[in-house]
Design a protein around this motif. Sequence first.
Motif, mmCIF file in Angstrom:
data_model
loop_
_atom_site.group_PDB
_atom_site.id
_atom_site.type_symbol
_atom_site.label_atom_id
_atom_site.label_comp_id
_atom_site.label_asym_id
_atom_site.label_seq_id
_atom_site.Cartn_x
_atom_site.Cartn_y
_atom_site.Cartn_z
ATOM 1 N N GLN A 3 12.279 -4.671 -1.484
ATOM 2 C CA GLN A 3 11.936 -5.097 -2.845
ATOM 3 C C GLN A 3 10.452 -5.394 -2.963
ATOM 4 O O GLN A 3 9.797 -5.011 -3.937
ATOM 5 N N MET A 4 9.894 -6.081 -1.956
ATOM 6 C CA MET A 4 8.467 -6.402 -2.018
ATOM 7 C C MET A 4 7.611 -5.146 -1.912
ATOM 8 O O MET A 4 6.504 -5.086 -2.455
ATOM 9 N N ALA A 5 8.108 -4.121 -1.223
ATOM 10 C CA ALA A 5 7.346 -2.883 -1.068
ATOM 11 C C ALA A 5 7.137 -2.160 -2.388
ATOM 12 O O ALA A 5 6.186 -1.375 -2.529
ATOM 13 N N GLN A 6 7.990 -2.402 -3.359
ATOM 14 C CA GLN A 6 7.897 -1.680 -4.625
ATOM 15 C C GLN A 6 6.553 -1.895 -5.316
ATOM 16 O O GLN A 6 6.069 -1.025 -6.038
ATOM 17 N N SER A 7 5.933 -3.055 -5.082
ATOM 18 C CA SER A 7 4.649 -3.345 -5.733
ATOM 19 C C SER A 7 3.531 -2.439 -5.242
ATOM 20 O O SER A 7 2.529 -2.234 -5.943
ATOM 21 N N LEU A 8 3.659 -1.883 -4.039
ATOM 22 C CA LEU A 8 2.594 -1.031 -3.506
ATOM 23 C C LEU A 8 2.370 0.192 -4.385
ATOM 24 O O LEU A 8 1.234 0.627 -4.596
ATOM 25 N N GLY A 9 3.451 0.740 -4.918
ATOM 26 C CA GLY A 9 3.340 1.943 -5.736
ATOM 27 C C GLY A 9 2.517 1.746 -6.992
ATOM 28 O O GLY A 9 1.957 2.709 -7.525
ATOM 29 N N ASP A 10 2.422 0.500 -7.458
ATOM 30 C CA ASP A 10 1.623 0.224 -8.653
ATOM 31 C C ASP A 10 0.148 0.528 -8.427
ATOM 32 O O ASP A 10 -0.613 0.693 -9.396
ATOM 33 N N TYR A 11 -0.272 0.576 -7.167
ATOM 34 C CA TYR A 11 -1.690 0.755 -6.842
ATOM 35 C C TYR A 11 -1.976 2.099 -6.182
ATOM 36 O O TYR A 11 -3.096 2.342 -5.749
ATOM 37 N N PHE A 12 -0.980 2.977 -6.106
ATOM 38 C CA PHE A 12 -1.223 4.293 -5.530
ATOM 39 C C PHE A 12 -2.260 5.045 -6.371
ATOM 40 O O PHE A 12 -2.155 5.075 -7.604
ATOM 41 N N PRO A 13 -3.242 5.670 -5.738
ATOM 42 C CA PRO A 13 -4.196 6.491 -6.501
ATOM 43 C C PRO A 13 -3.531 7.759 -7.018
ATOM 44 O O PRO A 13 -2.439 8.139 -6.575
ATOM 45 N N ALA A 14 -4.200 8.424 -7.941
ATOM 46 C CA ALA A 14 -3.617 9.623 -8.555
ATOM 47 C C ALA A 14 -3.403 10.725 -7.533
ATOM 48 O O ALA A 14 -2.411 11.467 -7.604
ATOM 49 N N GLN A 15 -4.301 10.826 -6.555
ATOM 50 C CA GLN A 15 -4.206 11.898 -5.565
ATOM 51 C C GLN A 15 -4.472 11.357 -4.173
ATOM 52 O O GLN A 15 -5.277 10.439 -3.988
ATOM 53 N N GLY B 267 7.770 1.085 10.577
ATOM 54 C CA GLY B 267 9.167 0.826 10.881
ATOM 55 C C GLY B 267 9.967 2.127 10.871
ATOM 56 O O GLY B 267 9.504 3.164 11.348
ATOM 57 N N PRO B 268 11.164 2.116 10.292
ATOM 58 C CA PRO B 268 12.000 3.321 10.262
ATOM 59 C C PRO B 268 11.646 4.267 9.121
ATOM 60 O O PRO B 268 12.461 5.080 8.697
ATOM 61 N N GLY B 269 10.431 4.150 8.587
ATOM 62 C CA GLY B 269 10.015 5.029 7.493
ATOM 63 C C GLY B 269 10.479 4.566 6.136
ATOM 64 O O GLY B 269 10.723 5.387 5.243
ATOM 65 N N SER B 270 10.543 3.261 5.953
ATOM 66 C CA SER B 270 11.073 2.721 4.701
ATOM 67 C C SER B 270 10.261 3.141 3.479
ATOM 68 O O SER B 270 10.812 3.304 2.382
ATOM 69 N N LEU B 271 8.935 3.295 3.646
ATOM 70 C CA LEU B 271 8.087 3.683 2.517
ATOM 71 C C LEU B 271 8.042 5.189 2.288
ATOM 72 O O LEU B 271 7.530 5.635 1.258
ATOM 73 N N THR B 272 8.556 5.968 3.231
ATOM 74 C CA THR B 272 8.409 7.424 3.162
ATOM 75 C C THR B 272 8.928 8.030 1.856
ATOM 76 O O THR B 272 8.232 8.846 1.235
ATOM 77 N N PRO B 273 10.136 7.677 1.378
ATOM 78 C CA PRO B 273 10.599 8.287 0.125
ATOM 79 C C PRO B 273 9.668 8.006 -1.060
ATOM 80 O O PRO B 273 9.390 8.919 -1.855
ATOM 81 N N ALA B 274 9.178 6.763 -1.178
ATOM 82 C CA ALA B 274 8.287 6.432 -2.296
ATOM 83 C C ALA B 274 6.970 7.193 -2.183
ATOM 84 O O ALA B 274 6.437 7.693 -3.186
ATOM 85 N N ILE B 275 6.429 7.276 -0.971
ATOM 86 C CA ILE B 275 5.178 8.023 -0.784
ATOM 87 C C ILE B 275 5.382 9.490 -1.114
ATOM 88 O O ILE B 275 4.561 10.117 -1.794
#
Length: 284
Positions: A52-64, A74-82
């Motif tokens: 749940q806390m990881a969701q905030s990271l996507g708010d700051y992803f650059p356009a490219q 870890g086990p690649g928890s952020l991989t799907p969002a990235i």
Amino acid sequence: MNLPLPSAAPRQTRPATPPDTDDLAANWQRRVARAFSRAASGYAEQAVAQAQMAQSLGDYFPAQARSIVDVGCGPGSLTPAIRRHYPEARLLGVDVTPAMLDEARRRHGANRVAGAGDNHWLCADAARLPLRDGSQDLVVSNLAIQWCLDLPAVLAEFARVTRRGGRTIVNTLAPGTLAEIDLAWSRPATSSGVLAFSDLATHRQAAALGGWRRIHISQRRERFYYADLAAVMASVKGVGAQVARDGVRLTRGDIERARSRYETLRTRRGLPVSYQCLTLVLEH
């Protein structure tokens, strides 16, 4: 790789004063790696708060972004969002725990030939990334750097590998995290086992020392609820968030005192567990 805490007991985790020698630092890293190795197979299922806390990271992803490193993956928890944001990027997941990387490969695969859209996994220290200077468009890290003893060194390393015009985005934890657990397990002359977190000002200073020029840090509280003390402890133990100290033993009385203390905090939603989450957005 995230979080911090006692197993079923108050245990000492990171010392208030970091070790002075490389040997002690290496020993700390080995203990952290062992703790997360034990949790690797069930980590993704237990890490509800982290997800749940990881969701905030996507708010700051650059356009490219074409080259991305996920530190403490870890086990690649952020991989799907990235991948949703950057389907053609070359993604490298870095962790100090081989078992976590094995789980990441199992869940998300790894291509043999480097190129666009590939996932790669590497066992390495966050403060010693085997990457070229300025090679990454985006560095991300979710709830991992609180385990690192030398915060300025880690943020300086992130600055080194991030290209000019790139960005580093980090979630970490601040004082007040797991305050309820700290209260429940505290005993005279004995640590509750909750990690000693650095505050927002310390992170800002460390980022400046690390060479970052544009530094944005926000803080928020996230709170989660559990049915009982056993569920609270399982949620933390299940993600490997403990580095036990030898020689600490609990009695039934200790456990009952902790349960009674925690019950005084019960709400209609259950027993609360609070996190003070810092989000760092860093640019050169």
